[in-house]
Design a protein around this motif. Structure first.
Motif, PDB file in Angstrom:
ATOM      1  N   ALA A  48       0.833  -1.204   0.000  1.00  0.00           N
ATOM      2  CA  ALA A  48       0.000   0.000   0.000  1.00  0.00           C
ATOM      3  C   ALA A  48       0.871   1.258   0.000  1.00  0.00           C
ATOM      4  CB  ALA A  48      -0.930  -0.004   1.211  1.00  0.00           C
ATOM      5  N   ALA A  96      -8.371   3.593  -2.249  1.00  0.00           N
ATOM      6  CA  ALA A  96      -8.966   3.224  -0.965  1.00  0.00           C
ATOM      7  C   ALA A  96      -8.997   1.712  -0.770  1.00  0.00           C
ATOM      8  CB  ALA A  96     -10.381   3.795  -0.865  1.00  0.00           C
ATOM      9  N   LEU A  97      -8.987   0.959  -1.875  1.00  0.00           N
ATOM     10  CA  LEU A  97      -9.083  -0.502  -1.799  1.00  0.00           C
ATOM     11  C   LEU A  97      -7.732  -1.201  -1.687  1.00  0.00           C
ATOM     12  CD1 LEU A  97     -11.823  -1.159  -4.532  1.00  0.00           C
ATOM     13  CD2 LEU A  97     -12.115  -1.244  -2.051  1.00  0.00           C
ATOM     14  N   THR A  98      -6.643  -0.492  -1.987  1.00  0.00           N
ATOM     15  CA  THR A  98      -5.318  -1.127  -2.041  1.00  0.00           C
ATOM     16  C   THR A  98      -4.965  -1.878  -0.759  1.00  0.00           C
ATOM     17  OG1 THR A  98      -4.521   0.600  -3.543  1.00  0.00           O
ATOM     18  CG2 THR A  98      -2.860  -0.750  -2.459  1.00  0.00           C
ATOM     19  N   SER A  99      -5.147  -1.232   0.384  1.00  0.00           N
ATOM     20  CA  SER A  99      -4.736  -1.835   1.647  1.00  0.00           C
ATOM     21  C   SER A  99      -5.587  -3.037   2.036  1.00  0.00           C
ATOM     22  CB  SER A  99      -4.771  -0.797   2.773  1.00  0.00           C
ATOM     23  OG  SER A  99      -6.081  -0.266   2.925  1.00  0.00           O
ATOM     24  N   SER A 100      -6.753  -3.200   1.388  1.00  0.00           N
ATOM     25  CA  SER A 100      -7.621  -4.338   1.715  1.00  0.00           C
ATOM     26  C   SER A 100      -7.080  -5.645   1.141  1.00  0.00           C
ATOM     27  CB  SER A 100      -9.038  -4.093   1.186  1.00  0.00           C
ATOM     28  OG  SER A 100      -9.057  -4.035  -0.228  1.00  0.00           O
ATOM     29  N   LEU A 101      -6.136  -5.566   0.198  1.00  0.00           N
ATOM     30  CA  LEU A 101      -5.519  -6.759  -0.371  1.00  0.00           C
ATOM     31  C   LEU A 101      -4.351  -7.203   0.499  1.00  0.00           C
ATOM     32  CD1 LEU A 101      -5.358  -5.794  -4.173  1.00  0.00           C
ATOM     33  CD2 LEU A 101      -7.046  -7.249  -3.045  1.00  0.00           C
ATOM     34  N   LYS A 102      -4.291  -8.478   0.810  1.00  0.00           N
ATOM     35  CA  LYS A 102      -3.159  -9.009   1.555  1.00  0.00           C
ATOM     36  C   LYS A 102      -1.914  -8.968   0.668  1.00  0.00           C
ATOM     37  CE  LYS A 102      -5.939 -12.086   4.457  1.00  0.00           C
ATOM     38  NZ  LYS A 102      -6.174 -13.491   4.895  1.00  0.00           N
ATOM     39  N   HIS A 213      -4.250   7.991  -0.707  1.00  0.00           N
ATOM     40  CA  HIS A 213      -3.197   7.222  -0.038  1.00  0.00           C
ATOM     41  C   HIS A 213      -2.517   8.059   1.048  1.00  0.00           C
ATOM     42  CE1 HIS A 213      -3.069   3.424  -2.186  1.00  0.00           C
ATOM     43  NE2 HIS A 213      -3.231   4.073  -3.333  1.00  0.00           N
ATOM     44  N   GLU A 218      -0.445   6.126   3.734  1.00  0.00           N
ATOM     45  CA  GLU A 218       0.218   5.120   2.907  1.00  0.00           C
ATOM     46  C   GLU A 218       1.203   5.754   1.932  1.00  0.00           C
ATOM     47  OE1 GLU A 218      -3.698   2.160   2.984  1.00  0.00           O
ATOM     48  OE2 GLU A 218      -3.192   3.272   1.161  1.00  0.00           O
TER      49      GLU A 218
END
Length: 273
Positions: A48, A96-102, A213, A218
């Motif tokens: 992220a 906004a969705l980037t950090s939701s991915l492992k 970000h 981030e």
């Protein structure tokens, strides 16, 4: 000092490649930060933060390229603003969705995406623009006095903008890797106009995406500071090279680089799943 030199070099090389083919440089910066974070900064960089940092640098790269292309009258600002209507908000959603991915999932998906982009960069040399007559026809006179005619429809253009914006914010790559081939093959943009106009849209979208970000914490501002000088010079140098040569040799080097980075990302992603 070695870390600073490596980051300056990374910003320069990524921006030269990105400016020449309209990628924006993020497709080199993000995997480099994720895979080589320890060597570049002494500590690991989460995906992220790599994406957020890349988007800030892309603002500088895309601005430098856009200014250079604009002087040569290669930027179709009217079409660029149209694409930005959806690419800008979509870039914010993707960010906004980037950090939701492992980590493992991000690296695996990004690696597969890079392989697709490398394949697309090869395939576009053998693909011809469609002959469809679009309802909106554009006539553009570039700096050389050459008249270009191409066109599009509002709905497809906005859809393309939304898709590219989402990918841009999610991966921090700017989106030119999708914009340019679509503009050339679907809407019949001349390649040099597509590249230049793509950089303008990337500049605008990166501002919004990087803002999200930064708000989420981030962004590594020290890395940004180290990458920006090389990115600005590289953006202008890439635009200059693109105006002087076909860039086929550099394009093949980029393709090979993408495949190697993609392979490493996929391996790392599988390990961390």
């Amino acid at each position: 000092m070695l870390e600073i030199a490596l980051l300056l070099l990374l910003g320069l090389l990524a921006s030269v490649f990105g400016s020449i083919v309209g990628l924006g440089g993020g497709i080199i910066i993000v995997p480099s930060l994720v895979l080589l974070g320890t060597k570049l900064t002494g500590s690991e960089i989460d995906h992220a933060t790599a994406v957020g940092t890349s988007l800030v640098v892309l603002i500088v790269t895309a601005l430098a390229s856009t200014l250079s292309y604009a002087k040569k009258k290669r930027v179709d600002f009217k079409s660029g603003w149209l694409l930005f209507i959806t690419s800008g908000p979509a870039a914010m959603v993707g960010s906004a969705l980037t950090s939701s991915l492992k980590d493992g999932v991000f690296q695996l998906v990004f690696g597969i995406f890079m392989l697709l982009m490398a394949a697309l960069l090869v395939a576009r040399d053998y693909m011809k623009p469609i002959t469809k007559q679009w309802p909106i026809e554009r006539t553009f006179i570039d700096g050389d006095g050459t008249v270009h005619t191409y066109g599009y429809a509002i709905a497809p253009a906005l859809a393309v903008g939304a898709l590219v914006g989402l990918v841009s914010g999610l991966f921090g790559i700017g989106g030119g890797s999708l914009f340019v081939p679509v503009m050339v093959l679907l809407f019949r943009f001349p390649p040099h106009l597509a590249t230049a106009t793509s950089m303008f849209v990337i500049f605008l979208s990166s501002i919004l995406g990087s803002g999200v970000h930064a708000y989420l914490g981030e962004t590594n501002w020290w890395i940004v500071l180290m990458l920006v000088p090389g990115a600005y010079i590289g953006g202008k140098l890439g635009a200059y090279i693109a105006s002087r040569m076909s860039g086929k040799g550099l394009l093949w080097l980029l393709r090979v680089t993408l495949v190697l980075l993609a392979g490493q990302l996929i391996i790392e992603g599988i390990i961390h799943l």
